[in-house]
Design an enzyme around this catalytic site. Sequence first.
Site, mmCIF file in Angstrom:
data_model
loop_
_atom_site.group_PDB
_atom_site.id
_atom_site.type_symbol
_atom_site.label_atom_id
_atom_site.label_comp_id
_atom_site.label_asym_id
_atom_site.label_seq_id
_atom_site.Cartn_x
_atom_site.Cartn_y
_atom_site.Cartn_z
ATOM 1 N N HIS A 122 5.289 3.710 1.047
ATOM 2 C CA HIS A 122 5.955 4.988 1.362
ATOM 3 C C HIS A 122 5.599 5.993 0.258
ATOM 4 O O HIS A 122 6.256 6.084 -0.768
ATOM 5 C CB HIS A 122 7.460 4.761 1.535
ATOM 6 C CG HIS A 122 7.714 3.865 2.705
ATOM 7 N ND1 HIS A 122 7.918 4.365 3.966
ATOM 8 C CD2 HIS A 122 7.693 2.519 2.827
ATOM 9 C CE1 HIS A 122 8.036 3.356 4.819
ATOM 10 N NE2 HIS A 122 7.912 2.227 4.145
ATOM 11 N N GLU A 129 7.723 2.031 -12.385
ATOM 12 C CA GLU A 129 7.966 0.587 -12.347
ATOM 13 C C GLU A 129 8.068 -0.016 -13.736
ATOM 14 O O GLU A 129 7.392 0.426 -14.678
ATOM 15 C CB GLU A 129 6.827 -0.094 -11.564
ATOM 16 C CG GLU A 129 7.085 -1.571 -11.310
ATOM 17 C CD GLU A 129 6.047 -2.216 -10.394
ATOM 18 O OE1 GLU A 129 5.049 -1.548 -10.067
ATOM 19 O OE2 GLU A 129 6.240 -3.385 -10.019
ATOM 20 N N SER A 131 7.153 -2.307 -16.556
ATOM 21 C CA SER A 131 5.764 -2.656 -16.855
ATOM 22 C C SER A 131 5.646 -4.074 -17.392
ATOM 23 O O SER A 131 6.169 -4.386 -18.471
ATOM 24 C CB SER A 131 5.178 -1.681 -17.880
ATOM 25 O OG SER A 131 3.898 -2.151 -18.258
ATOM 26 N N ALA A 132 4.928 -4.898 -16.650
ATOM 27 C CA ALA A 132 4.653 -6.263 -17.119
ATOM 28 C C ALA A 132 3.491 -6.270 -18.109
ATOM 29 O O ALA A 132 3.051 -7.324 -18.552
ATOM 30 C CB ALA A 132 4.354 -7.168 -15.924
ATOM 31 N N ARG A 201 0.306 -12.133 -16.789
ATOM 32 C CA ARG A 201 1.108 -11.934 -15.572
ATOM 33 C C ARG A 201 0.354 -12.334 -14.304
ATOM 34 O O ARG A 201 0.962 -12.504 -13.254
ATOM 35 C CB ARG A 201 1.579 -10.491 -15.460
ATOM 36 C CG ARG A 201 0.434 -9.502 -15.295
ATOM 37 C CD ARG A 201 0.943 -8.103 -15.123
ATOM 38 N NE ARG A 201 -0.128 -7.126 -15.263
ATOM 39 C CZ ARG A 201 0.020 -5.850 -15.004
ATOM 40 N NH1 ARG A 201 1.167 -5.391 -14.606
ATOM 41 N NH2 ARG A 201 -0.986 -5.012 -15.159
ATOM 42 N N HIS A 219 14.877 13.848 3.608
ATOM 43 C CA HIS A 219 13.970 13.829 4.759
ATOM 44 C C HIS A 219 13.072 12.582 4.696
ATOM 45 O O HIS A 219 12.914 11.860 5.686
ATOM 46 C CB HIS A 219 13.108 15.103 4.770
ATOM 47 C CG HIS A 219 11.972 15.044 5.731
ATOM 48 N ND1 HIS A 219 12.151 14.951 7.096
ATOM 49 C CD2 HIS A 219 10.628 15.019 5.531
ATOM 50 C CE1 HIS A 219 10.969 14.886 7.686
ATOM 51 N NE2 HIS A 219 10.032 14.916 6.768
ATOM 52 N N HIS A 223 12.817 8.952 6.889
ATOM 53 C CA HIS A 223 11.574 8.395 7.438
ATOM 54 C C HIS A 223 11.442 6.920 7.015
ATOM 55 O O HIS A 223 11.143 6.044 7.851
ATOM 56 C CB HIS A 223 10.381 9.210 6.945
ATOM 57 C CG HIS A 223 9.073 8.759 7.503
ATOM 58 N ND1 HIS A 223 8.745 8.887 8.832
ATOM 59 C CD2 HIS A 223 8.019 8.145 6.924
ATOM 60 C CE1 HIS A 223 7.542 8.381 9.036
ATOM 61 N NE2 HIS A 223 7.083 7.923 7.896
ATOM 62 N N ARG A 228 12.072 1.071 8.132
ATOM 63 C CA ARG A 228 12.454 -0.193 7.486
ATOM 64 C C ARG A 228 13.804 -0.742 7.935
ATOM 65 O O ARG A 228 14.144 -1.870 7.577
ATOM 66 C CB ARG A 228 12.416 -0.026 5.967
ATOM 67 C CG ARG A 228 11.038 0.336 5.427
ATOM 68 C CD ARG A 228 9.962 -0.666 5.811
ATOM 69 N NE ARG A 228 8.657 -0.270 5.287
ATOM 70 C CZ ARG A 228 7.548 -0.989 5.410
ATOM 71 N NH1 ARG A 228 7.567 -2.147 6.043
ATOM 72 N NH2 ARG A 228 6.405 -0.547 4.929
HETATM 73 C C1 LIG Z 1 6.802 -2.910 10.747
HETATM 74 C C2 LIG Z 1 5.722 -2.418 9.833
HETATM 75 C C3 LIG Z 1 4.536 -3.126 9.736
HETATM 76 C C4 LIG Z 1 3.509 -2.679 8.895
HETATM 77 N N1 LIG Z 1 2.368 -3.411 8.776
HETATM 78 C C5 LIG Z 1 1.366 -2.999 7.944
HETATM 79 C C6 LIG Z 1 0.174 -3.750 7.792
HETATM 80 O O1 LIG Z 1 -0.024 -4.771 8.419
HETATM 81 N N2 LIG Z 1 -0.771 -3.308 6.922
HETATM 82 C C7 LIG Z 1 -0.605 -2.147 6.216
HETATM 83 O O2 LIG Z 1 -1.488 -1.775 5.450
HETATM 84 N N3 LIG Z 1 0.524 -1.410 6.332
HETATM 85 C C8 LIG Z 1 1.513 -1.807 7.172
HETATM 86 N N4 LIG Z 1 2.661 -1.080 7.276
HETATM 87 C C9 LIG Z 1 2.790 0.154 6.487
HETATM 88 C C10 LIG Z 1 2.605 1.383 7.383
HETATM 89 O O3 LIG Z 1 1.308 1.421 7.933
HETATM 90 C C11 LIG Z 1 2.847 2.661 6.571
HETATM 91 O O4 LIG Z 1 1.919 2.710 5.517
HETATM 92 C C12 LIG Z 1 4.237 2.686 5.971
HETATM 93 O O5 LIG Z 1 5.201 2.395 6.953
HETATM 94 C C13 LIG Z 1 4.505 4.075 5.401
HETATM 95 O O6 LIG Z 1 4.583 4.986 6.465
HETATM 96 P P1 LIG Z 1 4.194 6.502 6.273
HETATM 97 O O7 LIG Z 1 2.761 6.623 5.902
HETATM 98 O O8 LIG Z 1 4.615 7.206 7.532
HETATM 99 O O9 LIG Z 1 5.179 6.923 5.088
HETATM 100 P P2 LIG Z 1 4.922 7.797 3.794
HETATM 101 O O10 LIG Z 1 3.775 7.283 3.015
HETATM 102 O O11 LIG Z 1 6.266 7.906 3.107
HETATM 103 O O12 LIG Z 1 4.535 9.186 4.355
HETATM 104 C C14 LIG Z 1 5.476 9.984 5.084
HETATM 105 C C15 LIG Z 1 4.702 10.906 5.974
HETATM 106 O O13 LIG Z 1 3.965 11.794 5.126
HETATM 107 C C16 LIG Z 1 2.672 12.027 5.671
HETATM 108 N N5 LIG Z 1 1.651 11.540 4.736
HETATM 109 C C17 LIG Z 1 1.870 10.965 3.519
HETATM 110 N N6 LIG Z 1 0.705 10.711 2.911
HETATM 111 C C18 LIG Z 1 -0.267 11.103 3.769
HETATM 112 C C19 LIG Z 1 -1.677 11.076 3.728
HETATM 113 N N7 LIG Z 1 -2.359 10.633 2.675
HETATM 114 N N8 LIG Z 1 -2.347 11.540 4.796
HETATM 115 C C20 LIG Z 1 -1.698 12.003 5.872
HETATM 116 N N9 LIG Z 1 -0.361 12.070 5.988
HETATM 117 C C21 LIG Z 1 0.348 11.615 4.932
HETATM 118 C C22 LIG Z 1 2.642 11.297 7.019
HETATM 119 O O14 LIG Z 1 3.098 12.152 8.021
HETATM 120 C C23 LIG Z 1 3.659 10.209 6.845
HETATM 121 O O15 LIG Z 1 4.220 9.746 8.057
HETATM 122 C C24 LIG Z 1 3.683 -1.502 8.130
HETATM 123 C C25 LIG Z 1 4.889 -0.780 8.240
HETATM 124 C C26 LIG Z 1 5.897 -1.235 9.074
HETATM 125 C C27 LIG Z 1 7.190 -0.457 9.151
#
Ligand SMILES: Cc1cc2nc3c(=O)[nH]c(=O)nc-3n(C[C@H](O)[C@H](O)[C@H](O)COP(=O)(O)OP(=O)(O)OC[C@H]3O[C@@H](n4cnc5c(N)ncnc54)[C@H](O)[C@@H]3O)c2cc1C
Length: 324
Positions: A122, A129, A131-132, A201, A219, A223, A228
Amino acid sequence: MAAPDRPGRAGASLSRVSGRGSVADDEPAMVRPTVPEADELIGVRHPVLSHGFVALVDYMGNDAAIVQAARVSYGKGTKSVRDDRALLRYLMRHRHTTPFEMVEYKFLVRMPIYVARQFVRHRTASINEYSARYSIVPDEYEIPPVEEVRQQSTRNRQGRGDALPKEVVDKFRADLERISQESYRDYTAALTAGVARETARLLLPVAYYTQWYWKSNLHNLFHFLSLRLDPNAQEEIRLFAVEMAKIGRVVAPIAFEAFEEFQLSSLTLSRREQRAVRLLLEGQTAEAACAAAGLPLVREDGQRMKTGEGVEFLEKLEDLRSPD
Ligand SMILES: Cc1cc2nc3c(=O)[nH]c(=O)nc-3n(C[C@H](O)[C@H](O)[C@H](O)COP(=O)(O)OP(=O)(O)OC[C@H]3O[C@@H](n4cnc5c(N)ncnc54)[C@H](O)[C@@H]3O)c2cc1C
């Protein structure tokens, strides 16, 4: 449950804060909004899993801050709590999202590394974080409870499904315990032998715990929570999301109510699904409506599908039939 900020505050006189320059009487008061119930939560650890927790470190804003920001767009509005609720629901319904960014949360979260790897996806959160490289990792790792060690799901390739025989569960948990303990012993030995913390580590598995500050605006928190708190999310991160939602709600209860109504509990229908719903309303069976709308339920070899658009549509119908 926290009450929204004092009605009328958003439109109060600025005379208390006026210094140099002129301030109009109808401009927002420069008073830091606080929520007493949230203040009491600061620093309180909400336990999650065996060694994890979520704690609110700080927050900025509340429901009134969202309303106040929106009124910059819409001009002076009414100030009763009822109208604030209506405005927040309007903003959420119409995806007018920036006012929700006026509320911020800083959490301290302690979680296993495999859960942290999901959190870190996200990207809109700010993270710092433990730090290890600097510090020695505490000897704390996650062993899932018996009921959480289950079969691979046949429906969801990422999820778990039915129960496993007791001996399989017991062996898995014993193996994890043994490997964790051996790893930590080797980690400690490597540190004692002079290996740098940042290198030692590498011996620790992802069941070990880490912790970080995690800061997000409301907001983006919504999301995160919509992804989650979903039943498809891994159970462990869901448990963290549940605690974060509980804490978040104390700061901005009316915004959370709107989020639950219009995001979390809402249902989207694709174009094909809308076509199928129209056919259902005309009296067709679900099977016939799906077939006509292009939502397949049966494979070419005649086998019933377990996943796919048609199956998910039937699940939506099932959800609609079941009470809240
Ligand atoms: C049930 C589940 C299964 C999943 N399985 C996998 C998996 O197998 N492998 C894997 O790699 N990930 C997996 N994910 C992670 C998923 O693909 C997303 O990376 C994660 O949920 C974050 O979502 P997000 O990018 O919308 O959120 P955020 O990173 O918080 O971004 C919020 C919003 O900001 C915008 N945004 C942020 N950064 C960018 C960017 N660089 N470019 C364009 N728009 C951006 C987008 O609109 C995005 O929706 C999983 C997630 C879930 C919930």
